[in-house]
Scaffold this motif. Structure first.
Motif, PDB file in Angstrom:
ATOM      1  N   PHE A  30       0.842  -1.193   0.000  1.00 49.82           N
ATOM      2  CA  PHE A  30       0.000   0.000   0.000  1.00 49.82           C
ATOM      3  C   PHE A  30       0.874   1.238   0.000  1.00 49.82           C
ATOM      4  N   ALA A  31       0.328   2.310  -0.543  1.00 47.92           N
ATOM      5  CA  ALA A  31       0.931   3.632  -0.438  1.00 47.92           C
ATOM      6  C   ALA A  31       0.009   4.450   0.459  1.00 47.92           C
ATOM      7  N   TRP A  32       0.598   5.182   1.382  1.00 45.93           N
ATOM      8  CA  TRP A  32      -0.141   5.883   2.438  1.00 45.93           C
ATOM      9  C   TRP A  32      -0.040   7.390   2.252  1.00 45.93           C
ATOM     10  N   THR A  33      -1.121   8.086   2.614  1.00 48.41           N
ATOM     11  CA  THR A  33      -1.188   9.540   2.493  1.00 48.41           C
ATOM     12  C   THR A  33      -1.894  10.104   3.724  1.00 48.41           C
ATOM     13  N   PRO A  34      -1.416  11.237   4.268  1.00 47.79           N
ATOM     14  CA  PRO A  34      -2.151  11.853   5.382  1.00 47.79           C
ATOM     15  C   PRO A  34      -3.549  12.274   4.905  1.00 47.79           C
ATOM     16  N   ALA A  35      -4.555  12.072   5.740  1.00 47.66           N
ATOM     17  CA  ALA A  35      -5.930  12.394   5.362  1.00 47.66           C
ATOM     18  C   ALA A  35      -6.181  13.900   5.402  1.00 47.66           C
ATOM     19  N   SER A  36      -5.442  14.621   6.231  1.00 50.11           N
ATOM     20  CA  SER A  36      -5.609  16.069   6.297  1.00 50.11           C
ATOM     21  C   SER A  36      -4.349  16.687   6.875  1.00 50.11           C
TER      22      SER A  36
END
Length: 133
Positions: free
Chosen positions: A75-81
């Motif tokens: 998976f690649a992860w990204t901050p939601a906000s």
């Protein structure tokens, strides 16, 4: 070497869950886009096990603090906000966990300094954005 040796104590100091979550989120914010757990692990460079990074990312996903998308077998992860959005989310979770919301909010407001109280009153006086209740 003595067990209480500072060098050893510093190397093996146990971090709190919140501290690790903050470190992982900070690393994700520095990424140019979605980042893998391996990238986060390398970025932190603090001898964190890959499984620890995955555990922290999974906890952050459950809290709504990050999103993930399939990237091959991983998976690649990204901050939601942003930081402010995450702090507001934590504040709402604390409020939601209390049975007497009015008492909690009243206590919060009376504990604000004059500048923060004035800012809050200004924000509450503004019309709400589209789609908000």
């Amino acid at each position: 070497m003595v067990e209480g040796d500072q060098g050893r104590g510093q190397r093996h100091r146990r971090r709190g869950q919140g501290e690790l979550e903050a470190l992982v989120l900070s690393a994700l914010r520095e990424a140019d886009g979605p980042a893998t757990a391996g990238w986060v692990q390398a970025r932190l460079g603090q001898n964190l096990a890959y499984t620890t990074v995955i555990t922290i990312l999974t906890r952050l996903l459950a809290k709504g603090a990050v999103t993930r998308e399939r990237a091959g077998r991983s998976f690649a992860w990204t901050p939601a906000s942003d930081h402010a959005g995450l702090a507001a989310h934590r504040m709402r979770r604390v409020l939601d966990a209390e049975s007497d919301r009015e008492a909690v909010l009243a206590s919060f407001v009376t504990g604000l300094g004059p500048d923060d109280e004035r800012l809050l009153r200004e924000l509450l006086g503004q019309p709400r954005g589209d789609g908000e209740d």
